[in-house]
Design a protein around this motif. Sequence first.
Motif, PDB file in Angstrom:
ATOM      1  N   LEU A   1       0.833  -1.201   0.000  1.00 38.00           N
ATOM      2  CA  LEU A   1       0.000   0.000   0.000  1.00 38.00           C
ATOM      3  C   LEU A   1       0.872   1.257   0.000  1.00 38.00           C
ATOM      4  O   LEU A   1       0.610   2.207  -0.741  1.00 38.00           O
ATOM      5  CB  LEU A   1      -0.920   0.014   1.231  1.00 38.00           C
ATOM      6  CG  LEU A   1      -1.919  -1.150   1.356  1.00 38.00           C
ATOM      7  CD1 LEU A   1      -2.611  -1.105   2.706  1.00 38.00           C
ATOM      8  CD2 LEU A   1      -2.949  -1.088   0.230  1.00 38.00           C
ATOM      9  N   PHE A   2       1.925   1.240   0.810  1.00 33.50           N
ATOM     10  CA  PHE A   2       2.799   2.408   0.912  1.00 33.50           C
ATOM     11  C   PHE A   2       3.665   2.568  -0.335  1.00 33.50           C
ATOM     12  O   PHE A   2       3.908   3.692  -0.788  1.00 33.50           O
ATOM     13  CB  PHE A   2       3.678   2.296   2.172  1.00 33.50           C
ATOM     14  CG  PHE A   2       2.894   2.342   3.451  1.00 33.50           C
ATOM     15  CD1 PHE A   2       2.493   3.552   3.991  1.00 33.50           C
ATOM     16  CD2 PHE A   2       2.527   1.174   4.100  1.00 33.50           C
ATOM     17  CE1 PHE A   2       1.749   3.599   5.168  1.00 33.50           C
ATOM     18  CE2 PHE A   2       1.781   1.206   5.267  1.00 33.50           C
ATOM     19  CZ  PHE A   2       1.397   2.426   5.807  1.00 33.50           C
ATOM     20  N   VAL A   3       4.108   1.445  -0.904  1.00 32.98           N
ATOM     21  CA  VAL A   3       4.910   1.511  -2.131  1.00 32.98           C
ATOM     22  C   VAL A   3       4.057   2.043  -3.283  1.00 32.98           C
ATOM     23  O   VAL A   3       4.496   2.913  -4.051  1.00 32.98           O
ATOM     24  CB  VAL A   3       5.488   0.122  -2.485  1.00 32.98           C
ATOM     25  CG1 VAL A   3       6.225   0.175  -3.821  1.00 32.98           C
ATOM     26  CG2 VAL A   3       6.425  -0.369  -1.391  1.00 32.98           C
ATOM     27  N   THR A   4       2.816   1.548  -3.391  1.00 32.08           N
ATOM     28  CA  THR A   4       1.907   2.030  -4.437  1.00 32.08           C
ATOM     29  C   THR A   4       1.610   3.511  -4.261  1.00 32.08           C
ATOM     30  O   THR A   4       1.563   4.271  -5.234  1.00 32.08           O
ATOM     31  CB  THR A   4       0.585   1.227  -4.425  1.00 32.08           C
ATOM     32  OG1 THR A   4       0.880  -0.166  -4.500  1.00 32.08           O
ATOM     33  CG2 THR A   4      -0.314   1.615  -5.590  1.00 32.08           C
ATOM     34  N   SER A   5       1.420   3.932  -3.022  1.00 30.39           N
ATOM     35  CA  SER A   5       1.186   5.356  -2.727  1.00 30.39           C
ATOM     36  C   SER A   5       2.373   6.198  -3.185  1.00 30.39           C
ATOM     37  O   SER A   5       2.203   7.269  -3.777  1.00 30.39           O
ATOM     38  CB  SER A   5       0.953   5.546  -1.223  1.00 30.39           C
ATOM     39  OG  SER A   5       0.900   6.908  -0.890  1.00 30.39           O
ATOM     40  N   ALA A   6       3.591   5.695  -2.946  1.00 30.52           N
ATOM     41  CA  ALA A   6       4.796   6.437  -3.318  1.00 30.52           C
ATOM     42  C   ALA A   6       4.950   6.569  -4.830  1.00 30.52           C
ATOM     43  O   ALA A   6       5.335   7.630  -5.337  1.00 30.52           O
ATOM     44  CB  ALA A   6       6.023   5.753  -2.723  1.00 30.52           C
ATOM     45  N   VAL A   7       4.634   5.501  -5.589  1.00 29.85           N
ATOM     46  CA  VAL A   7       4.849   5.543  -7.041  1.00 29.85           C
ATOM     47  C   VAL A   7       3.718   6.256  -7.782  1.00 29.85           C
ATOM     48  O   VAL A   7       3.896   6.675  -8.926  1.00 29.85           O
ATOM     49  CB  VAL A   7       5.058   4.133  -7.647  1.00 29.85           C
ATOM     50  CG1 VAL A   7       6.260   3.455  -7.037  1.00 29.85           C
ATOM     51  CG2 VAL A   7       3.820   3.267  -7.516  1.00 29.85           C
ATOM     52  N   THR A   8       2.553   6.407  -7.140  1.00 34.07           N
ATOM     53  CA  THR A   8       1.425   7.059  -7.816  1.00 34.07           C
ATOM     54  C   THR A   8       1.165   8.478  -7.325  1.00 34.07           C
ATOM     55  O   THR A   8       0.517   9.261  -8.016  1.00 34.07           O
ATOM     56  CB  THR A   8       0.126   6.251  -7.600  1.00 34.07           C
ATOM     57  OG1 THR A   8      -0.142   6.167  -6.193  1.00 34.07           O
ATOM     58  CG2 THR A   8       0.238   4.866  -8.202  1.00 34.07           C
TER      59      THR A   8
ATOM     60  N   GLN B   1      -6.479   6.427  -0.297  1.00 33.51           N
ATOM     61  CA  GLN B   1      -6.994   6.213  -1.657  1.00 33.51           C
ATOM     62  C   GLN B   1      -6.531   4.870  -2.220  1.00 33.51           C
ATOM     63  O   GLN B   1      -7.293   4.176  -2.906  1.00 33.51           O
ATOM     64  CB  GLN B   1      -6.516   7.359  -2.566  1.00 33.51           C
ATOM     65  CG  GLN B   1      -7.178   8.697  -2.284  1.00 33.51           C
ATOM     66  CD  GLN B   1      -6.543   9.820  -3.091  1.00 33.51           C
ATOM     67  OE1 GLN B   1      -5.314   9.892  -3.245  1.00 33.51           O
ATOM     68  NE2 GLN B   1      -7.385  10.716  -3.615  1.00 33.51           N
ATOM     69  N   VAL B   2      -5.278   4.502  -1.927  1.00 39.36           N
ATOM     70  CA  VAL B   2      -4.749   3.218  -2.407  1.00 39.36           C
ATOM     71  C   VAL B   2      -5.499   2.061  -1.744  1.00 39.36           C
ATOM     72  O   VAL B   2      -5.844   1.071  -2.410  1.00 39.36           O
ATOM     73  CB  VAL B   2      -3.225   3.113  -2.127  1.00 39.36           C
ATOM     74  CG1 VAL B   2      -2.719   1.720  -2.499  1.00 39.36           C
ATOM     75  CG2 VAL B   2      -2.464   4.171  -2.912  1.00 39.36           C
ATOM     76  N   ILE B   3      -5.755   2.178  -0.450  1.00 42.83           N
ATOM     77  CA  ILE B   3      -6.514   1.131   0.259  1.00 42.83           C
ATOM     78  C   ILE B   3      -7.887   0.945  -0.381  1.00 42.83           C
ATOM     79  O   ILE B   3      -8.326  -0.180  -0.645  1.00 42.83           O
ATOM     80  CB  ILE B   3      -6.666   1.496   1.759  1.00 42.83           C
ATOM     81  CG1 ILE B   3      -5.315   1.426   2.463  1.00 42.83           C
ATOM     82  CG2 ILE B   3      -7.666   0.559   2.455  1.00 42.83           C
ATOM     83  CD1 ILE B   3      -5.322   1.979   3.874  1.00 42.83           C
ATOM     84  N   HIS B   4      -8.569   2.060  -0.664  1.00 45.37           N
ATOM     85  CA  HIS B   4      -9.899   2.013  -1.282  1.00 45.37           C
ATOM     86  C   HIS B   4      -9.828   1.363  -2.672  1.00 45.37           C
ATOM     87  O   HIS B   4     -10.724   0.595  -3.066  1.00 45.37           O
ATOM     88  CB  HIS B   4     -10.464   3.430  -1.388  1.00 45.37           C
ATOM     89  CG  HIS B   4     -11.881   3.471  -1.856  1.00 45.37           C
ATOM     90  ND1 HIS B   4     -12.227   3.720  -3.166  1.00 45.37           N
ATOM     91  CD2 HIS B   4     -13.056   3.271  -1.196  1.00 45.37           C
ATOM     92  CE1 HIS B   4     -13.551   3.679  -3.295  1.00 45.37           C
ATOM     93  NE2 HIS B   4     -14.076   3.416  -2.108  1.00 45.37           N
ATOM     94  N   ALA B   5      -8.738   1.641  -3.402  1.00 38.86           N
ATOM     95  CA  ALA B   5      -8.584   1.077  -4.751  1.00 38.86           C
ATOM     96  C   ALA B   5      -8.257  -0.412  -4.711  1.00 38.86           C
ATOM     97  O   ALA B   5      -8.665  -1.175  -5.587  1.00 38.86           O
ATOM     98  CB  ALA B   5      -7.477   1.821  -5.497  1.00 38.86           C
ATOM     99  N   ALA B   6      -7.512  -0.842  -3.680  1.00 39.15           N
ATOM    100  CA  ALA B   6      -7.044  -2.230  -3.622  1.00 39.15           C
ATOM    101  C   ALA B   6      -8.070  -3.198  -3.041  1.00 39.15           C
ATOM    102  O   ALA B   6      -8.036  -4.391  -3.342  1.00 39.15           O
ATOM    103  CB  ALA B   6      -5.748  -2.303  -2.804  1.00 39.15           C
TER     104      ALA B   6
END
Length: 427
Positions: free
Chosen positions: A378-385, A391-396
């Motif tokens: 979740l944190f890695v995805t947040s960093a790259v996007t 928002q990443v949690i809601h998307a995943a």
Amino acid sequence: MTILFLFLALFVLMFIGVPIAIALGLSGSLTIMLFSPDSVRSLAIKLFETSEHYTLLAIPFFLLAGAFMTTGGVARRLIDFANACVGHIRGGLAIGAVLACMLFAALSGSSPATVAAVGSIAIAGMVRSGYPQAFGAGIVCNAGTLGILIPPSVVMVVYAAATESSVGKLFMAGVVPGILLGVVLMVAIYIVAAKKNLPALPRATFREWLSAARKAVWGLLLMFIILGGIYSGMFTPTEAAAVAAVYAGFVALFVYKDMHLREAPKVILESGKLSIMLMFIIANAMLFAHVLTTEQIPQTITAWVIEMGLSPWMFLLVVNIVLLVAGAFMEPSAIILILAPILFPIAMQLGIDPIHLGIVMVVNMEIGLITPPVGLNLFVTSAVTGMSVGQVIHAAMPWLLLLLGFLLVITYVPAISLALPEWLGLS
């Protein structure tokens, strides 16, 4: 009393914010000092013994190989190849991102590395083509978990070290579940893309496909070097990791040339920092496992479970619940090292195959990587996007339901994990 103090000390230390590695080491040390006749000197000896564990040497080498491939352009070429294969299908860019995650997972052994390498390129490409950013982020965040299921896998190496299982058998056992999960995600994407009318790329010509394959072949070749070398008997999994690191560095520096020689020390330093952090957690977790063993805690818990009359399927259900809860709060390697010595003897007593248990634990760790509050992907995805973690949690989350369903199938259909090792004569 010893069991209660050991786990109470661990959870209290974690609750007040003590880093997981120190919490593991401190709770184990306090238990030895207060309740065990063992000398405190045994703690130092155990920490030293951990550093000598041959199997664990694979971890820094696989991390270094992943760092070279991420920096050296291997990921970009794998994504181009994946898009040339499936980009023309409805939702093809998202399906291509999953395929790229599968291919990169077969090289890196790390889930966060897979998300970082593929996500930084694939999500931006999806957004440019008209996909919602949240859709792309959710896909890559979940597909990135394949990094620890498709061999090679750092988490599988840790499980093998903790239970003295065969790394080779575990790697082979992860192949079919990894491919199956990738296919399940692709089918789900296709259904969603058809309903939402998501865009597709023009079909690649055979010349374009051949060009993409030619550029990606150096990365794809590494899969055959690692797995082929292990199963042909040319080298052990640990030696395979070292070969992968040297090969990845050579390809990044001298074949693709996306990376200059002066950048190599920085890449080595960064992977070294990650290796030290992970190995420090492992060393302290091994110390914790040492206390469990010397105090006969796994044997005591095994006796309790047998007395309760739990059947294998009930035990596996309890294992999944415990691991899903633990995965939300702790790092996968630490969970494996704490719980594997406890669960392994119970599984053996109930007739559950240790390789099957290992794959069940790895799939649980996959889910833990995308479960808040500590899910690393979740944190890695947040960093790259650039999206917030919320928002990443809601998307995943919608895709997480697929992984939970997949976990049930893997748990109760052991043939999915064991068929390939048995067919190859490894079981």
